[in-house]
Enzyme design. Sequence first.
Site, short mmCIF file in Angstrom:
data_model
loop_
_atom_site.label_atom_id
_atom_site.label_comp_id
_atom_site.label_asym_id
_atom_site.label_seq_id
_atom_site.Cartn_x
_atom_site.Cartn_y
_atom_site.Cartn_z
CG HIS B 470 -0.52 -0.39 2.53
ND1 HIS B 470 -1.26 -1.23 3.50
CD2 HIS B 470 0.56 0.03 3.20
CE1 HIS B 470 -0.54 -1.17 4.39
NE2 HIS B 470 0.63 -0.44 4.33
CG HIS B 545 -3.11 2.60 3.96
ND1 HIS B 545 -3.76 3.91 4.03
CD2 HIS B 545 -2.24 2.43 4.56
CE1 HIS B 545 -2.85 4.30 5.15
NE2 HIS B 545 -1.70 3.56 5.25
#
Lengths: 137, 622
Positions: B470, B545
Amino acid sequence: MKKYDIIEHTADIGIKAYGKNLSECFANAAVGMFDIISDTKKIKPVGEYEISLKSDTVEELLVDWLSKLLTVSDINNILFGKFDVSVDEEKCELNANVYGENFDSERHTVGKEIKAVTYHILEVNKEKGYVQVLFDI
Amino acid sequence: MTWEGPLKKIDEYRYEIPSDYKGAKGNLNMKTSGLIYASGKMIESIKKDNAPEQVANVATLLGIVGKSMAMPDIHWGYGFPIGGVAGMDAEEGVISPGGVGYDINCISGESKILMGDGGLGEIKNVDIGEKVYVFNKEKGIIEKSDVSLILEKQDKIFEVTTKTGYKLYLTLDHPIFTPYGMKKLKYLNIGEFIGTYNEGFKFDLIKKIKSKGTGAVFDIGVSNKHHNFIANNFVVSNCGVRLVKTNLTVKDVSPKIKEIVDSMFNNVPSGVGSRGKIKLNMNQLDEVLENGAGWAVNNGYGWNEDLEYLEENGCMKNADPSKVSSFAKQRGLPQLGSLGAGNHFLEIDRVDEIYDDKIARIFGIKHKDQIMVLIHTGSRGCGHQICTDHLKEMERAVRKYNFQLPDRELACAPVNSSEAENYFKAMACGANYAWANRQMIVHWVRESFEKVFSKKAEELDMHIIYDVCHNIAKLEEHELEGERRKLYVHRKGATRAFPKGHPDIPEKYKSVGQPVLIPGDMGTASYVLVGTETGMKETFGSTCHGAGRLMSRNEALRRWRTEDIKREMDKKNIYVHSASKKVLVEEAPDAYKDVNDVVNTTHGAGISLKVAKLKPLGVVKG
């Protein structure tokens, strides 16, 4: 005289370090950084290391100086607590002798892991006698 | 400091920063609008740390395609906000066609272009390898460049006449240089200024736009690309998350939770400056940087099939270890196979809720109370050093190319410059290091389970569900206004979320979409989501995320003591083993945004959908 102040930040942490000249400001910035990582009062000057740097600007010199300490500390598992620094502003050069010892989880404070020294809120102010920098935590 | 710029509510989950916003300092020139995914409840806290200004800053970057986006877990970052997503063009060239500073898309064969010898030639007479002049917008000068590509096709041509009598022949999709950046002809009107070149560059008013029917037009690509950029300053850590399933249930694990968490704590090195258990030499480290998770599997860490369930199969192929400094390698050597500190963790979760039975089943999530293991870590000191080294190089590039940036931390370099290429190759090494790191940790997690439950990991069905990064920039193909384009998609604290049918997701998940893993704070919940078509169209297949911090670490330390957090976790029946008492407090659940709000927003907006909710039973913290 106060060596530095902590600058608070949501995700990260910064320092504003003081001194009567740039050399002292740079040394106090290093003290501040290792107080975040550990506690400099508990770090004995067992070993000595020499650091020499040259950068394009004095701001970059500050980032390079602290980055270098971080790199050396991380690679060798050493904590630094004492810094004799000489900054040549004209030439954008730094020469330093730094003192420290191997990290010992029994004796040393475990603080925060600093990932990197950033260019954010980066400032070198000779007139007012301070430098400031933010660390990526 | 609360951000006070303009935010236009588009719908319940979308807020826009209009592209005419000039910024707090009044000097921004946004090339596109900003789009923040958030609910009304979240938007106030988002404004608190100035992150929206960073969304606007990213919108000023040259070469940005689509909107400058931010996910609901947005908070202030370096340059880019955390939670920021942006696509940067990876293909278009810049050229001067008898006029000026155009990105060459389609120009009529009759248009004059400035040749390398200074004379004017017709575009249909230009050959590959010839020199033409390219307008370098950053320097504001015209430079020579090689023609590397010419494509001829039929399209509608328009004649644009300026006030001084200058004539250009263009298609509607052809971008023209204007005082406000590049604009396609179809968005320009009579009376607007465009750049022209006639013995010098100047702006001139459009007097007339007239259709000239269909004719031959040419795509010209030049080797000198001046408006495509990748931004540095984050990315390298490839911090990411991996989810491993088991066939155990809460009933099996609860009585042994302390034993299994302690075993994982002992098996996986963690904490500030933590060092791995293995000794590598430099050549072996180069193999790690080049081959990522594949190196780990080849060396006995995990199973061959694991690789199939990692984003990019756990290896960015463009990695080049020669672009990684020896400092970064030295920092990487001792730390491979360690968790680190701060927000990184190992977590034993139980399935708390299933939102979509069918998709969950395909992911391997079968029922409530099934046990899962979630791993969150990145590329350790190696990645941080790569970032430090290359940020310095990018800083130099900014001076070399004389970019005007709204924020020093947005340092960037043209896509095809050596600075950007070196960075991209080194970044890939950082990503590979992180994949190898998570792969080794999975191996030790399996060992811990084997020891505690006296069964083989295979018998415990400990397969990887998925592994996402991420924090990475990737070269991807996306459809924009009906055309396929190559983009450098920057996801900084955002997760790739590709829809069903996408070629880059594992065969097993093709019929439903890519699993997306969202770790929450240690006391609340984590989520498994799935990528969607809406996300593919709107956000280049990206979503949130994690929870995102709400307060500073020191603020947390002032508010709570270790005992407070321990008691809170006890009350929730979560066993935590932490390398540092301080970290425990700094990572207090209430120091984070509510992860439920974050995923409900992306679910509501449709850019990813909820599949299952996981709740922690045991946590290892660095």
